[in-house]
Scaffold this active site. Structure first.
Site, PDB file in Angstrom:
ATOM      1  N   CYS A 128       0.642   3.410   3.132  1.00 24.58           N
ATOM      2  CA  CYS A 128       1.327   2.778   4.276  1.00 24.58           C
ATOM      3  C   CYS A 128       2.829   2.955   4.129  1.00 24.58           C
ATOM      4  O   CYS A 128       3.529   3.217   5.116  1.00 24.58           O
ATOM      5  CB  CYS A 128       0.993   1.296   4.373  1.00 24.58           C
TER       6      CYS A 128
ATOM      7  N   HIS B 287      -8.319   8.275   2.767  1.00 26.89           N
ATOM      8  CA  HIS B 287      -7.667   9.587   2.860  1.00 26.89           C
ATOM      9  C   HIS B 287      -8.687  10.677   2.580  1.00 26.89           C
ATOM     10  O   HIS B 287      -9.662  10.461   1.847  1.00 26.89           O
ATOM     11  CB  HIS B 287      -6.508   9.701   1.865  1.00 26.89           C
TER      12      HIS B 287
ATOM     13  N   CYS C  98       0.851  -1.185   0.000  1.00 27.91           N
ATOM     14  CA  CYS C  98       0.000   0.000   0.000  1.00 27.91           C
ATOM     15  C   CYS C  98       0.887   1.234   0.000  1.00 27.91           C
ATOM     16  O   CYS C  98       1.706   1.427   0.899  1.00 27.91           O
ATOM     17  CB  CYS C  98      -0.905  -0.005   1.236  1.00 27.91           C
TER      18      CYS C  98
ATOM     19  N   HIS D 248      -8.794  14.440   0.888  1.00 22.28           N
ATOM     20  CA  HIS D 248      -8.127  15.513   0.155  1.00 22.28           C
ATOM     21  C   HIS D 248      -8.521  16.817   0.834  1.00 22.28           C
ATOM     22  O   HIS D 248      -9.715  17.067   1.071  1.00 22.28           O
ATOM     23  CB  HIS D 248      -8.622  15.583  -1.293  1.00 22.28           C
TER      24      HIS D 248
ATOM     25  N   THR E  53      -8.498   5.992  -6.197  1.00 18.71           N
ATOM     26  CA  THR E  53      -7.411   5.299  -6.911  1.00 18.71           C
ATOM     27  C   THR E  53      -6.382   4.692  -5.960  1.00 18.71           C
ATOM     28  O   THR E  53      -5.602   3.846  -6.379  1.00 18.71           O
ATOM     29  CB  THR E  53      -6.676   6.259  -7.880  1.00 18.71           C
TER      30      THR E  53
ATOM     31  N   GLY F 228     -14.244   7.581  -7.575  1.00 20.72           N
ATOM     32  CA  GLY F 228     -12.963   8.013  -8.141  1.00 20.72           C
ATOM     33  C   GLY F 228     -11.763   7.683  -7.275  1.00 20.72           C
ATOM     34  O   GLY F 228     -10.697   8.279  -7.434  1.00 20.72           O
TER      35      GLY F 228
ATOM     36  N   HIS G 253      -6.215   3.246   0.481  1.00 19.95           N
ATOM     37  CA  HIS G 253      -5.952   3.563   1.900  1.00 19.95           C
ATOM     38  C   HIS G 253      -6.726   4.853   2.152  1.00 19.95           C
ATOM     39  O   HIS G 253      -6.468   5.864   1.498  1.00 19.95           O
ATOM     40  CB  HIS G 253      -4.442   3.737   2.125  1.00 19.95           C
TER      41      HIS G 253
HETATM   42  P1  AMP Z   1      -7.911   9.185  -4.827  1.00 15.55           P
HETATM   43  O1  AMP Z   1      -7.969   9.206  -6.336  1.00 15.55           O
HETATM   44  O2  AMP Z   1      -9.013   9.909  -4.149  1.00 15.55           O
HETATM   45  O3  AMP Z   1      -7.706   7.780  -4.320  1.00 15.55           O
HETATM   46  O4  AMP Z   1      -6.624  10.035  -4.440  1.00 15.55           O
HETATM   47  C1  AMP Z   1      -5.327   9.518  -4.511  1.00 15.55           C
HETATM   48  C2  AMP Z   1      -4.406  10.694  -4.604  1.00 15.55           C
HETATM   49  O5  AMP Z   1      -3.114  10.254  -4.237  1.00 15.55           O
HETATM   50  C3  AMP Z   1      -4.285  11.328  -5.985  1.00 15.55           C
HETATM   51  O6  AMP Z   1      -4.682  12.696  -5.918  1.00 15.55           O
HETATM   52  C4  AMP Z   1      -2.811  11.176  -6.329  1.00 15.55           C
HETATM   53  O7  AMP Z   1      -2.298  12.300  -6.988  1.00 15.55           O
HETATM   54  C5  AMP Z   1      -2.178  10.999  -4.971  1.00 15.55           C
HETATM   55  N1  AMP Z   1      -0.942  10.243  -4.923  1.00 15.55           N
HETATM   56  C6  AMP Z   1      -0.689   9.040  -5.488  1.00 15.55           C
HETATM   57  N2  AMP Z   1       0.555   8.633  -5.194  1.00 15.55           N
HETATM   58  C7  AMP Z   1       1.101   9.598  -4.401  1.00 15.55           C
HETATM   59  C8  AMP Z   1       2.355   9.763  -3.756  1.00 15.55           C
HETATM   60  N3  AMP Z   1       3.330   8.842  -3.862  1.00 15.55           N
HETATM   61  N4  AMP Z   1       2.573  10.891  -3.038  1.00 15.55           N
HETATM   62  C9  AMP Z   1       1.610  11.821  -2.934  1.00 15.55           C
HETATM   63  N5  AMP Z   1       0.401  11.712  -3.507  1.00 15.55           N
HETATM   64  C10 AMP Z   1       0.145  10.625  -4.232  1.00 15.55           C
HETATM   65 ZN    ZN Z   2      -2.311   1.451   3.671  1.00 15.75          ZN
END
Ligand code: AMP
Ligand code: ZN
Length: 113
Positions: A6, A99, A3, A101, A94, A92, A97
């Site tokens: 993580c 989170h 992950c 925004h 991706t 949406g 884990h």
């Molecule tokens: P979601 O599409 O809501 O799951 O948001 C995932 C977010 O994680 C996206 O806005 C990506 O730009 C961001 N993201 C993916 N990998 C990383 C990373 N290594 N560091 C910081 N942000 C990331």
């Molecule tokens: Zn995780």
């Protein structure tokens, strides 16, 4: 566990961390969609809103409080901002884990696309 968030929480891959305590981590989104775009996560692996249980009640409260605190620190509290947690394919999501925004620094569209 494979992950990405993580791994960021465990410092196995780098991120621009803007807040950290024993339970919560916040870091800048790699692909910001607003002038201020921070991701706030519980350090505990929870896949999505679908996977929350009663025992996560206090933890997720901490996550929201960090969002409020960071909005003030970033100076976007007065102008306004948004926190959003995408869940599943239609939401949406991706990264699997949970989170939030934290988005600010410009006027945001509503409703989202
Ligand atoms: P979601 O599409 O809501 O799951 O948001 C995932 C977010 O994680 C996206 O806005 C990506 O730009 C961001 N993201 C993916 N990998 C990383 C990373 N290594 N560091 C910081 N942000 C990331
Ligand atoms: Zn995780």
């Amino acid at each position: 566990m494979d992950c990405i968030f993580c791994k960021i929480a465990n410092k196995e891959i780098p991120a621009t961390i803007v807040y950290e305590d024993d339970y919560v981590l916040a870091f800048k989104d790699l692909n910001p969609v607003a002038p201020q775009h921070v991701l706030i996560i519980p350090k505990k692996h929870i896949a999505s809103l679908n996977d929350l249980s009663q025992e996560d009640e206090v933890l997720m409260g901490k996550v929201i409080l960090v969002a409020s605190k960071l909005a003030k620190e970033l100076g976007i509290d007065d102008a306004g901002y948004r926190i959003v947690s995408n869940c599943g394919k239609n939401g949406g999501q991706t990264v699997g884990h949970i989170h939030y925004h934290l988005l600010g620094g410009r006027e945001l569209q509503w409703p989202p696309g």
